[in-house]
Enzyme design. Structure first.
Site, mmCIF file in Angstrom:
data_model
loop_
_atom_site.group_PDB
_atom_site.id
_atom_site.type_symbol
_atom_site.label_atom_id
_atom_site.label_comp_id
_atom_site.label_asym_id
_atom_site.label_seq_id
_atom_site.Cartn_x
_atom_site.Cartn_y
_atom_site.Cartn_z
ATOM 1 N N TYR A 152 0.682 -1.161 -0.223
ATOM 2 C CA TYR A 152 -0.066 0.064 0.190
ATOM 3 C C TYR A 152 0.971 1.266 0.009
ATOM 4 C CZ TYR A 152 -4.247 2.558 0.615
ATOM 5 O OH TYR A 152 -5.478 3.409 0.484
ATOM 6 N N LYS B 267 -19.852 -21.178 -9.331
ATOM 7 C CA LYS B 267 -19.326 -21.024 -10.564
ATOM 8 C C LYS B 267 -17.864 -20.544 -10.276
ATOM 9 C CE LYS B 267 -19.867 -21.467 -14.981
ATOM 10 N NZ LYS B 267 -20.799 -20.770 -15.863
#
Length: 762
Positions: free
Chosen positions: A41, A96
């Site tokens: 970050y 999925k």
């Protein structure tokens, strides 16, 4: 409780525990130190941001976009449940995402949109598209699905595919090409009847036409009957396939038809309709879970039929998982801007061709077949076929490059295929294959401690999944209480050796035990007493053929269980010792470790036996054993007693088992690092090969290693599997998990199958 109710409860628990849902996000970079965080970050993250700002293509270089697919639905056509809304569709979309990951190592993120408005749907997806490398549309009702996909494909520069349409089309087209070839017919001449006019049916029909089917020979039906050109209010999609023939019903359409494609509802095709079709009829009854005509009824009606369904318990399963993970994999790997017709057709051809190639032994084993070959019962590859990831993505990627939609190129195809195979990662496919093989010929398994809750849970799963037929041993009243608690109401045999319910068996087994041990200090009285103990009773059950296999050891220490087993169950013919092996499912694939439980400090001769027996276990899983004899030294660099015995064992194995790929003694890092092995020891049998089996110098090393791997690396363990016994008996580790016990039960069933085949061949 009915089986349906039991499955409902099991499904709800599965999705809720131990944490809700089926997917999570995990870091791919180090994050332990302040330096790591400053790179992940602020301030370090600014650098890739600036690079992407200079050239947006760099987003693929510095972020996960290139392996990220959005699975998007509005919940308007979920499975067979219909319009149940976006929240209710989420479990399917998560599922999925799970399939994307385990079959092609793609990170699928599900997104459910609360809108039925086509414009809002399209605009929302366009807005979030920069995040993703591809868009998988799912469970959107027709006709909106057609418009949504069309617009997104036109307006986005990343691959978009509505799997409900194209997945079924691609898999069934591959199956149809092969079925037509087997039937001795031609695509341009066959007469096709298609029951169903939804998104999948339309996409299937278009793809069949792309492969040569004549539109004049196609009849499509919806819920109102045959779609004719003189019908009013037809959608554009239905009008595309309307016929001029003056027929109204499915029964009329089936007369003299070559092919029936079912994408509709169960039990609409009668035996009479089948008999009206021409010679060598091709029937794809793909309604799920119940097809348009029952498989057994169809094959009994027409001996010349070529039949496919959407079910896994019959030959020729048309399963979308054969397509979408691998199609997106190929598209992502060349950063394709779309999935076009050329890419879909390439996937069809690759699937069709794969079915004609020799089937790997591990696939034959998984499906309980001696040898699967291209035929009426094998027109499409199996979902467990490990070649799929190396076959379909390259075909799709090449088609993307040749058709001009790839923005990146693959030049080294051999290296690419190797990378694809490495993506299989933690090979849980092996567990699925193991269970599938057990289900092909289930055996009677004694669960020696069925009055413990977790053991009974495992027995329930084994029963419900058809892995085996449990025999429950233990305190009968306690077992019945626990069965009620678990709502396990199957008709299974329960035996309590401490009661007089089965005095006939106790006396029978006592006599057998006494006869075998009367000259070793065992009296008939002592034999009868011991038959009240579960370990003795269950061992005699297996010995006498009243059960096919046994699993036990959940509540007792390993030595206290293995000692009577070794006393009661003889060694297999040709084996001089008994040993144990563990299968570890690791990030680099399956690893077999031996001996992990029995032989404390084996000598050279015993190490030879352990290696040979372990190689048979590896082959039982359909894998080629590549074995390293591990030590702290490399190829004679030390002359310590431990290293010397390994060196002697390897020399013996090379002389007497020259076809076995084994070498050593060698350090574990060299065994695992192919480059190091090739560079330092190019003479070794292991040079350039991926080791999948470790043989250890002693029990300390083997047992410590597998338990450290299990606890620190989270590697799933199957075992210890006892090898060298005359009967299929396997012992749990103390306090084994339910999953571990289910896997061990599957091992016991497969072991029983192997021993049955060996006996039959004598």
């Amino acid at each position: 409780m009915t089986k349906k109710q039991s499955r409902r409860r099991e499904a709800l628990v599965y999705h809720a525990k131990p944490q809700p849902g089926k997917i999570k996000i995990v870091p791919t970079k180090p994050y332990t130190t302040q330096r790591d965080l400053s790179l992940a970050y602020s301030p370090g993250v600014a650098e890739p941001c600036l690079e992407i700002h200079k050239d947006t293509k760099n987003v693929y270089k510095y972020t996960a976009k290139g392996n990220l697919v959005a699975v998007i639905s509005n919940g308007t056509a979920v499975l067979g449940l219909g319009d149940i809304g976006p929240e209710a569709a989420k479990p399917v979309m998560e599922g999925k995402g799970l399939l994307f990951k385990i079959f092609a190592d793609i990170d699928g993120i599900d997104i459910e949109l609360d809108t039925k408005d086509v414009d809002k749907f399209v605009e929302t997806v366009k807005t979030i598209a920069p995040t993703f490398g591809g868009i998988n549309l799912e469970d959107i009702k027709a006709p909106e699905a057609f418009e949504i996909e069309r617009r997104l494909k036109e307006e986005l520069d990343i691959p978009v595919m509505h799997d409900d349409q194209h997945g079924t089309a691609i898999i069934s087209a591959a199956a149809l090409l092969n079925a037509v070839e087997i039937a001795g017919k031609k695509m341009e001449e066959i007469k096709i009847v298609i029951s169903g006019a939804g998104a999948a049916a339309v996409s299937c029909t278009r793809l069949y036409k792309a492969f040569g089917a004549n539109g004049d020979n196609i009849v499509m039906l919806d819920s109102k009957g045959v779609i004719r050109k003189d019908r009013e209010n037809l959608t554009a999609e239905k009008l595309e396939f309307a016929t001029d023939r003056k027929i109204d019903t499915l029964e009329e359409a089936m007369v003299d038809a070559d092919v029936f494609i079912g994408l509709s509802v169960a039990d609409i095709v009668s035996p009479e309709m089948l008999t009206s079709m021409v010679e060598n009829p091709i029937v794809f009854a793909m309604a799920n879970p119940n097809p348009e005509i029952d498989y057994d009824l169809a094959v009994a009606t027409r001996k010349d039929i070529i039949m496919a369904t959407g079910r896994s318990d019959h030959p020729n399963q048309v399963n979308n998982v054969l397509g979408f993970p691998f199609i997106f994999r190929g598209a992502l790997d060349v950063k394709a801007t779309k999935i076009n017709e050329e890419m879909k057709m390439a996937a069809v051809k690759a699937l069709a061709e794969l079915a004609k190639e020799p089937v790997p032994e591990q696939v034959n084993i998984a499906y309980g077949e001696t040898r699967m070959t291209f035929s009426r019962d094998y027109i499409i590859p199996k979902p467990f076929d490990p070649r799929l990831i190396a076959k379909i993505p390259p075909a799709v990627a090449k088609a993307a490059m040749e058709s001009g939609v790839a923005t990146d190129e693959i030049t080294d195809w051999e290296k690419y295929e190797e990378e694809l195979l490495e993506r299989l990662g933690n090979d849980h496919k092996l567990v699925r294959m193991l269970h599938n093989r057990a289900k092909a010929n289930p055996k009677k398994i004694v669960f020696g401690e069925a009055d413990h809750l977790d053991v009974l849970k495992a027995a329930q799963i084994v029963n419900d999944e058809g892995i085996g037929v449990p025999i429950l041993l233990g305190d009968k009243n306690r077992i019945l209480e626990l069965m009620a608690e678990l709502e396990f109401d199957a008709d299974v045999e329960i035996i309590d050796p401490k009661t007089d319910d089965r005095l006939d068996l106790i006396e029978k087994y006592a006599q057998k035990f006494w006869e075998s041990r009367k000259r070793k200090g065992i009296t008939l009285y002592e034999a009868r007493r011991r038959m009240r103990e579960r370990i003795y009773f269950s061992s005699l059950m297996v010995n006498e053929g009243d059960a096919d296999a046994m699993v036990t050891g959940y509540s007792r220490s390993y030595p206290s269980v293995v000692k009577p087993v070794l006393e009661l169950i003889g060694k297999a013919k040709g084996d001089h010792i008994v040993a144990a092996a563990n299968l570890m499912l690791t990030d680099r694939g399956p690893m077999f470790l031996a001996d992990t439980a029995i032989n404390i400090n084996p000598n050279a001769e015993e190490l030879v036996q352990i290696a040979v027996m372990t190689s048979r276990v590896v082959k039982m899983f359909g894998l080629e054993p590549v074995m390293a004899m591990l030590s702290y030294s490399n190829f004679g660099s030390s002359h310590n007693e431990s290293a010397d015995k390994l060196n002697k064992a390897v020399a013996d194995l090379h002389n007497n088992f020259p076809d076995l790929i084994i070498d050593g003694e060698v350090q574990s890092d060299f065994a695992l690092n192919q480059k190091m092995m090739q560079d330092k020891f190019p003479f070794s049998k292991l040079a350039g090969k991926k080791v999948n089996t470790f043989i250890f110098p002693n029990l300390d090393a083997a047992n410590i290693t597998y338990k450290v791997m299990k606890e620190l690396n989270g590697a799933e363990s199957i075992g210890p599997m006892l090898i060298g016994l005359n009967k299929p008996v396997h012992i749990f580790q103390l306090g084994a998990s339910v999953n571990e016990m289910v896997n061990m039960a599957a091992i016991a069933v497969v072991d029983a199958q192997e021993k049955e085949k060996a006996f039959a061949s004598k």
